[in-house]
Design a protein around this motif. Structure first.
Motif: not given
Length: 332
Positions: A131-153
């Protein structure tokens, strides 16, 4: 014995009258290969196959995360791990992960982020660390306006739940709901699409002499069972994507057997995903020891899969893969 029906996928411009679309997409078929355990395959005219089989093969697949499946989609791979087989450590640092994600997003339709390596021999990562490796990256991408769909592997419900809360759109479970009993509930309650993959064994042991009675039909039966398990858990069919798991508990010949007849899996009525990018069998056949030197072979496998109607191609080299797929589609 059960019969299995495989649409023989075509992309030729000379499409006969009465030919059916394969999964509502860019391929067509007018012949079907009939498979049965212990017997040689037979080829029949499409209209000789059962009506319910033809319906499953030909019906358009529902849009995925707002994207129509009228062309192959590229899923870009971002491993925020120190030990993935081809890019371990490259995106492990948060800033490198964000930069890598933004770069990939320019050339892909879906961004697949993973925090646990599933290379052969990999060890399990604790939930909190993943979780620590992935969730902050996803949150930061969304906060930065990235609108590409994201999948969690991930194989783990806790990781999947945290990723969805951080802004992910899709779950990608290499265990096909068999590792964590709570993953099905996460998908059912969220309504998020989920990819169910076939793997023989755990990543730590999966390449230790994998064996099958018939790899193509064994994988088909497994995925059919996973679809039924998902449906029983409240997951809608339109949420389900299927992946035969190239390289996961499979020898070079197993991989080739699946790739040669990949269109069989359209009979399950769900979109298909193939992730063969940079894998060892490509290097073995193509003469490339280093994973990063397997671009040409990876693109060749991607085009082969797309020419059998596979809707999602998971790739490291998104620019080159997307370019190749565009050129392929321009010729169909």
């Amino acid at each position: 014995m059960s019969l299995y029906y495989r649409a023989i996928a075509m992309t030729d411009a000379a499409r006969p009258e009465g030919a059916l679309p394969l999964a509502g997409g860019w391929c067509w078929f007018d012949r079907v290969e009939v498979l049965e355990r212990g017997r040689a395959p037979q080829v029949i005219a499409a209209d000789q196959a059962p009506a319910e089989v033809l319906q499953a093969m030909s019906a358009p697949r529902a849009p995925l995360m707002g994207k129509a499946l009228e062309r192959p989609l590229t899923m870009g791979i971002l491993n925020v791990t120190p030990d993935s087989f081809s890019d371990g450590g490259t995106f492990a640092a948060p800033e490198a992960a964000l930069a890598g994600a933004r770069a990939l997003a320019r050339d892909c339709d879906i961004l697949d982020i993973g925090g646990e390596s599933t290379r052969p021999g990999a060890e399990t990562v604790p939930v909190a660390e993943e979780v620590a490796r992935t969730a902050p990256v996803i949150a930061a991408l969304r906060a930065g306006g990235l609108d590409v769909p994201v999948s969690i592997d991930t194989r783990k419900a806790g990781v999947g739940r945290a990723a969805l809360e951080a802004g992910a759109d899709m779950l990608n479970d290499v265990s096909g709901l068999s590792y964590d009993g709570d993953m099905a509930a996460v998908a059912a309650q969220s309504g998020a699409p989920i990819c169910l993959m076939h793997a023989q064994g755990d990543p730590a042991t999966m390449q230790q002499d994998p064996r099958y009675d018939d790899v193509l039909l064994d994988v088909y039966d497994y995925l059919a069972g996973r679809v039924e398990a998902a449906r029983s858990a409240g997951i809608g069919r339109q949420q389900i994507v299927l992946d035969p798991g190239i390289g996961f508990g499979k020898t070079l010949e197993h991989n080739l057997s699946l790739l040669r007849r990949m269109s069989l899996f359209h009979s399950l009525g769900c979109p298909l995903l193939v992730g063969a990018s940079r894998k060892r069998f490509i290097g073995t056949i193509g003469g490339a020891e280093e994973a990063q030197a397997r671009l040409g072979g990876s693109v060749a496998v991607a085009i082969g899969a797309a020419m059998q109607g596979v809707q999602i191609i998971r790739a490291h080299d998104t620019f080159e893969t997307t370019q190749a797929l565009r050129l392929m589609m321009a010729q169909t």
